[in-house]
Design an enzyme around this catalytic site. Sequence first.
Site, short mmCIF file in Angstrom:
data_model
loop_
_atom_site.label_atom_id
_atom_site.label_comp_id
_atom_site.label_asym_id
_atom_site.label_seq_id
_atom_site.Cartn_x
_atom_site.Cartn_y
_atom_site.Cartn_z
N ARG A 86 -1.05 -2.05 -6.62
CA ARG A 86 -1.30 -3.20 -5.75
C ARG A 86 -2.33 -4.14 -6.37
O ARG A 86 -2.19 -5.36 -6.33
CB ARG A 86 -1.76 -2.68 -4.39
N HIS A 140 -3.47 -9.55 4.10
CA HIS A 140 -4.85 -9.68 4.56
C HIS A 140 -4.90 -10.60 5.77
O HIS A 140 -4.14 -11.57 5.88
CB HIS A 140 -5.74 -10.25 3.46
N TYR A 147 -11.47 -9.96 -2.62
CA TYR A 147 -10.61 -8.96 -3.27
C TYR A 147 -10.31 -9.37 -4.71
O TYR A 147 -10.45 -8.58 -5.64
CB TYR A 147 -9.32 -8.86 -2.45
N LYS A 206 -1.44 -2.15 7.50
CA LYS A 206 -2.80 -1.77 7.89
C LYS A 206 -3.16 -2.46 9.20
O LYS A 206 -2.90 -3.65 9.37
CB LYS A 206 -3.77 -2.18 6.78
N ARG A 260 0.86 -1.18 0.00
CA ARG A 260 0.00 0.00 0.00
C ARG A 260 0.90 1.23 0.00
O ARG A 260 2.06 1.17 0.43
CB ARG A 260 -0.90 0.01 1.24
N HIS A 273 -3.09 2.70 -5.63
CA HIS A 273 -3.65 1.39 -5.28
C HIS A 273 -3.81 0.51 -6.52
O HIS A 273 -3.89 -0.72 -6.39
CB HIS A 273 -4.99 1.56 -4.58
#
Length: 224
Positions: A167, A190, A199, A91, A66, A164
Amino acid sequence: MPKKTRPRNLPAGRSAQPSPRKGQRYPPEPLTEEEMMRLLSQFSREGSAGLRDRALLAMQWRAGLRIAEALALAPKDVDAKTGDVRVLEGKGRKTRVTALDELGLSILREWLARRAQLGLTARHPLFCTISEPGRGAGLHPGNWNQRLKVAARAAGIGKRVSSHTLRHSAATELDAAGYPLTDVQLFLGHTSPVTTAVYLTQLNPHRLLERLRSRRPPQPQAGA
């Protein structure tokens, strides 16, 4: 009657009302490998800014980071020999280890060599400003997104491109290459493989559509 004043920092002629598109989300448009190489080619290998931007693009594309993760990297977080990348500011404050491939690592090494020539040290972020005054300060994500949009237009890419997107493109590439879902999950950082499955479906809905179209129709029963 008091004089009406324009909101501070609002350009002349601009309404204070929010844009009707504010908050609207569009489906992702990952780039193909050919489009990614065209995008990469828009950043010069001659100037320092071009070398830095090529390396930042490669970090997001080849390591799947990210933008906040990439900009939080310190030089010590990347092994310039193996390509290992330690993400300490993921994240949800989760950490993980990913890696650059041969392409990404070669691009990063060019920036590291120029970075040393500029006198930047381990105290400065891996990707930082290079102009004076303020050399060595952190980059702004908005400025990076704007440079990507300009580069995409110059490369003749009609898709919506942001940081993004890099990614998204990385995840789509791994999925198309047949990497296991759990590998893609770890690559993206994740928490759950379910998140990764959703996703990937959002990134590549055509795969599901093809499967639906190819379903075998029910066979009539004998004597029906």
